[in-house]
Motif scaffolding. Structure first.
Motif, PDB file in Angstrom:
ATOM      1  N   GLY A   1       0.936   7.353  -6.500  1.00  0.00           N
ATOM      2  CA  GLY A   1      -0.171   8.269  -6.743  1.00  0.00           C
ATOM      3  C   GLY A   1      -1.484   7.589  -7.058  1.00  0.00           C
ATOM      4  O   GLY A   1      -2.400   8.211  -7.600  1.00  0.00           O
ATOM      5  N   MET A   2      -1.609   6.314  -6.696  1.00  0.00           N
ATOM      6  CA  MET A   2      -2.834   5.567  -6.983  1.00  0.00           C
ATOM      7  C   MET A   2      -3.941   5.935  -5.996  1.00  0.00           C
ATOM      8  O   MET A   2      -3.677   6.346  -4.869  1.00  0.00           O
ATOM      9  N   LYS A   3      -5.190   5.772  -6.417  1.00  0.00           N
ATOM     10  CA  LYS A   3      -6.322   5.948  -5.523  1.00  0.00           C
ATOM     11  C   LYS A   3      -6.411   4.741  -4.587  1.00  0.00           C
ATOM     12  O   LYS A   3      -6.072   3.621  -4.981  1.00  0.00           O
ATOM     13  N   LYS A   4      -6.883   4.969  -3.369  1.00  0.00           N
ATOM     14  CA  LYS A   4      -6.930   3.889  -2.382  1.00  0.00           C
ATOM     15  C   LYS A   4      -7.723   2.684  -2.875  1.00  0.00           C
ATOM     16  O   LYS A   4      -7.352   1.543  -2.621  1.00  0.00           O
ATOM     17  N   LYS A   5      -8.806   2.939  -3.584  1.00  0.00           N
ATOM     18  CA  LYS A   5      -9.635   1.828  -4.052  1.00  0.00           C
ATOM     19  C   LYS A   5      -8.924   0.960  -5.091  1.00  0.00           C
ATOM     20  O   LYS A   5      -9.325  -0.176  -5.343  1.00  0.00           O
ATOM     21  N   ASP A   6      -7.845   1.497  -5.664  1.00  0.00           N
ATOM     22  CA  ASP A   6      -7.111   0.758  -6.693  1.00  0.00           C
ATOM     23  C   ASP A   6      -5.817   0.139  -6.172  1.00  0.00           C
ATOM     24  O   ASP A   6      -5.060  -0.451  -6.945  1.00  0.00           O
ATOM     25  N   TYR A   7      -5.549   0.302  -4.876  1.00  0.00           N
ATOM     26  CA  TYR A   7      -4.300  -0.238  -4.316  1.00  0.00           C
ATOM     27  C   TYR A   7      -4.209  -1.741  -4.568  1.00  0.00           C
ATOM     28  O   TYR A   7      -5.207  -2.468  -4.544  1.00  0.00           O
TER      29      TYR A   7
ATOM     30  N   CYS B   1       1.993   1.787  -3.510  1.00  0.00           N
ATOM     31  CA  CYS B   1       0.874   2.262  -4.333  1.00  0.00           C
ATOM     32  C   CYS B   1       0.579   3.733  -4.051  1.00  0.00           C
ATOM     33  O   CYS B   1       0.288   4.505  -4.974  1.00  0.00           O
ATOM     34  N   ALA B   2       0.652   4.115  -2.776  1.00  0.00           N
ATOM     35  CA  ALA B   2       0.428   5.523  -2.423  1.00  0.00           C
ATOM     36  C   ALA B   2       1.500   6.400  -3.044  1.00  0.00           C
ATOM     37  O   ALA B   2       1.213   7.492  -3.559  1.00  0.00           O
TER      38      ALA B   2
ATOM     39  N   ARG C   1       0.825  -1.215   0.000  1.00  0.00           N
ATOM     40  CA  ARG C   1       0.000   0.000   0.000  1.00  0.00           C
ATOM     41  C   ARG C   1       0.861   1.268   0.000  1.00  0.00           C
ATOM     42  O   ARG C   1       0.512   2.269  -0.635  1.00  0.00           O
TER      43      ARG C   1
END
Length: 470
Positions: free
Chosen positions: A307-313, A303-304, A300
């Motif tokens: 720059g990914m959205k949390k729902k797409d982690y 992924c953060a 996570r």
């Protein structure tokens, strides 16, 4: 006034002058019984009961079988028999039912079909629990009927089976968590987020995810529990924790460690002679659940940082799903070959129990998946992973007279290439390829190197990180 008999005995020496009992064991037993009777009284309207009727209600054996107590015994038995992982699901189901009913002492006669239907309806918004929890409770109930009831002798302590009137819904279809090869290249070939920790969680997450992706989608629990005896001659052989108790072949599989991940594999090997486990994960994490949680936490963080959205982690299972999807869609494997490589029984668990399995087809498919992701771009494949007949990279020899063909890959694309003689070792070839790398590759990114001995046609692959390996 009325009395309820017990099976406890005391002598005159156990009674105080005030008439109170001083035996601690007897007092504790009586206290528990009083609490149980109080709970039963609070759950029923007894305003019109006579003393005799109340005593009869409280002492009626048939109505007093405790589901919660039996469930605890059943789950403990599962753990003793080696079904720890399934036992956790059963405990979660019982705990949820107890929270829903507001008591840790659920009686069997409380679990009517109406109560169970309302509980299942309460679970309806969940993805998996709406099927898994009721299934676990039904299994415990079924086992209790077998143990408590004896119709031949006229003993029926559990009067009814509410599950005959209850339908258990199906869980939602598994969300396809696979990502593309391009997304994999981006994930594994980018700088890691900076951290003040001595042991970087993102680094652990990236490495363990890479091991999963390049070992046929192996689960974290299986990586965590691998023992030194499970690794021999470059091959790991293990029984999959999730299904080892439910399959005739004990879910056994062997997977070859490809040269591409050998350095990552070796990075976490335990060097403690007194340690039975293959990897050193046990030094940092007390159990496989803690290990899995930290790996996912590290994923996570990456992924953060992307720059990914949390729902797409992503999560660890993303890479197991990705292995299967790429094997089928991009490496021309059929669904049976994918299932075999991922150690699914695919309906052949009985046959597998009789046959000595050759796992080399799974190794070849795994090599194809590695090749497609890390040694090709989105348009075409380049090169091939080591064939099964070829020796491991430890047999790769270089002398100044040998012609070496080398390529460097970044995100699947060739960014450096040479064909020359005069090299004494692998490091010299890699150092020459590094000179051709684009200057804008960020520090911390991984670059893959594929070297071919043109004389012997033997081939090896390596991975280096900018800032550490070059």
């Amino acid at each position: 006034m009325g009395y309820i008999k017990t099976d406890k005995l005391i002598t005159d020496k156990q009674i105080l002058k005030s008439g109170e009992i001083k035996d601690a064991v007897v007092n504790e037993y009586c206290s528990r019984e009083i609490l149980k009777y109080t709970d039963m009284i609070n759950r029923k309207d007894i305003s019109n009961y006579s003393v005799t009727e109340l005593i009869d209600y409280l002492t009626r054996v048939d109505d007093n079988v405790c589901f919660s107590e039996f469930a605890t015994l059943y789950i403990d038995r599962m753990i003793r028999e080696g079904h720890e992982r399934n036992a956790k699901n059963y405990r979660l189901a019982v705990n949820h039912l107890e929270r829903y009913l507001g008591t840790t002492r659920i009686m069997f006669n409380h679990l009517t079909s109406t109560v169970l239907k309302k509980w299942i309806d309460y679970l309806s918004k969940t993805n998996r629990a709406k099927e898994m929890y009721p299934t676990c409770i039904r299994q415990i109930f079924k086992k209790a009927i077998i143990e408590f009831n004896d119709e031949e002798r006229g003993i029926v302590r559990i009067k009814f089976n509410p599950w005959l009137k209850v339908s258990i819904p199906k869980s939602d279809n598994t969300v396809q968590r696979a990502i593309s090869a391009e997304a994999c290249r981006e994930f594994f070939n980018r700088p890691l987020p900076e951290t003040k920790m001595i042991s970087s969680l993102p680094e652990l997450a990236r490495d363990v995810s890479l091991l999963s992706l390049c070992l046929g989608g192996i689960n974290t629990v299986d990586l965590y529990e691998l023992k030194k005896e499970n690794y021999k001659d470059g091959i790991i052989g293990y029984k999959r924790a999730k299904t080892r108790h439910s399959r005739r072949d004990e879910a056994y599989i062997e997977m070859r460690v490809e040269p591409f991940i050998q350095s990552t594999f070796d990075k976490y090997l335990s060097h403690d002679e007194n340690e039975e486990y293959l990897f050193n994960f046990h030094k940092r994490y007390s159990n496989s659940d803690s290990f899995n949680a930290n790996v996912n936490n590290g994923i996570r963080k990456i992924c953060a940082d992307m720059g990914m959205k949390k729902k797409d982690y992503y999560c660890y299972y993303t890479f197991r799903h990705t292995w299967a999807t790429i094997a089928q869609n991009d490496c021309d494997a059929n669904l049976y070959e994918v299932a075999f490589g991922m150690n699914h029984s695919h309906g052949l668990n009985v046959t597998r129990g009789y046959v000595k399995i050759d796992f080399s087809s799974a190794w070849r498919l795994n090599a194809k998946v590695i090749d497609f992701i890390f040694f090709s771009d989105e348009k075409s494949k380049q090169g091939k992973a080591r064939d099964i007949e070829e020796p491991a990279d430890k047999m790769f020899r270089i002398s100044k007279k040998m012609m070496i063909y080398g390529r460097a890959y970044f995100k699947g694309k060739v960014v450096g290439e040479l064909t020359d003689i005069g090299f004494s070792n692998v490091d010299e070839v890699i150092a020459e390829l590094v000179k051709q790398l684009p200057k804008d590759i960020p520090t911390g990114c991984n670059v893959q190197f594929r070297l071919t001995n043109c004389d012997s046609q033997k081939e090896v692959v390596y991975e280096r990180s900018k800032g550490k390996g070059f």
